[in-house]
Design a protein around this motif. Structure first.
Motif, mmCIF file in Angstrom:
data_model
loop_
_atom_site.group_PDB
_atom_site.id
_atom_site.type_symbol
_atom_site.label_atom_id
_atom_site.label_comp_id
_atom_site.label_asym_id
_atom_site.label_seq_id
_atom_site.Cartn_x
_atom_site.Cartn_y
_atom_site.Cartn_z
ATOM 1 N N SER A 199 8.546 7.098 -1.769
ATOM 2 C CA SER A 199 8.204 7.295 -3.167
ATOM 3 C C SER A 199 8.394 8.754 -3.590
ATOM 4 C CB SER A 199 6.749 6.863 -3.395
ATOM 5 O OG SER A 199 6.365 7.105 -4.710
ATOM 6 N N GLN A 200 7.995 9.684 -2.731
ATOM 7 C CA GLN A 200 8.141 11.103 -3.057
ATOM 8 C C GLN A 200 9.599 11.528 -3.139
ATOM 9 O OE1 GLN A 200 5.891 13.185 -0.101
ATOM 10 N NE2 GLN A 200 3.922 12.599 -0.960
ATOM 11 N N SER A 211 4.952 6.286 1.188
ATOM 12 C CA SER A 211 4.634 7.478 0.411
ATOM 13 C C SER A 211 5.806 8.464 0.414
ATOM 14 C CB SER A 211 3.379 8.149 0.980
ATOM 15 O OG SER A 211 3.103 9.337 0.301
ATOM 16 N N ASN A 254 0.859 -1.182 0.000
ATOM 17 C CA ASN A 254 0.000 0.000 0.000
ATOM 18 C C ASN A 254 0.900 1.239 0.000
ATOM 19 O OD1 ASN A 254 -1.954 1.908 0.319
ATOM 20 N ND2 ASN A 254 -2.523 1.312 2.393
ATOM 21 N N TRP A 255 1.065 1.876 -1.156
ATOM 22 C CA TRP A 255 1.950 3.022 -1.275
ATOM 23 C C TRP A 255 1.358 4.286 -0.676
ATOM 24 C CZ3 TRP A 255 6.951 2.738 -2.222
ATOM 25 C CH2 TRP A 255 7.433 1.567 -2.776
ATOM 26 N N SER A 256 0.120 4.210 -0.165
ATOM 27 C CA SER A 256 -0.438 5.357 0.553
ATOM 28 C C SER A 256 -0.014 5.345 2.017
ATOM 29 C CB SER A 256 -1.968 5.373 0.437
ATOM 30 O OG SER A 256 -2.514 4.217 1.044
ATOM 31 N N ASN A 257 0.658 4.266 2.455
ATOM 32 C CA ASN A 257 1.253 4.221 3.782
ATOM 33 C C ASN A 257 2.221 5.400 3.895
ATOM 34 O OD1 ASN A 257 3.151 3.715 5.854
ATOM 35 N ND2 ASN A 257 2.899 1.514 5.675
ATOM 36 N N PRO A 258 2.197 6.144 5.005
ATOM 37 C CA PRO A 258 3.040 7.359 5.096
ATOM 38 C C PRO A 258 4.528 7.106 4.853
ATOM 39 C CG PRO A 258 1.479 7.307 6.912
ATOM 40 C CD PRO A 258 1.335 6.001 6.186
#
Length: 109
Positions: free
Chosen positions: A67-68, A64, A57-61
């Motif tokens: 990734s950023q 995320s 889950n790439w929305s995990n802080p």
């Protein structure tokens, strides 16, 4: 006489001392830049290894932020080398450039 009293604390800053100060600052800058590249290289490795797990889950802080931090750099190379057979070879070029930067900065550190 008053001017000499104002400048006397700065009397130790002759050419040699000033060169040492700037040399030390430059050395610190290059060592810091070298450490930044080493850490960023490690982040890229983690990012690429995690991309092998599509269920993440790439929305995990934490993911995320990872990734950023890494995707803008990787996207530079994704435009140069398109995926071949579903495999993305652009990180190879990204690592080659980082390795070159590390060697250049390491010579000055």
């Amino acid at each position: 006489m008053m001017l000499s009293h104002l400048l006397s604390p700065l009397a130790w800053v002759d050419g040699l001392s000033l060169g040492l100060i700037y040399g030390t600052a430059a050395s610190l800058l290059f060592r810091s830049l070298y450490q930044f590249i080493v850490i960023y290289n490690a982040l890229l490795i983690v990012r690429i290894l995690l991309s092998w797990f599509p269920q993440l889950n790439w929305s995990n802080p934490i993911l995320s932020v990872l990734s950023q931090l890494t995707d803008p750099y990787l996207n530079l190379f994704r435009g140069i080398i398109p995926p071949i057979g579903g495999l993305d070879f652009s990180p190879w070029l990204a690592f080659i450039l980082l390795s070159f930067a590390m060697q250049v900065v390491g010579q000055f550190a």
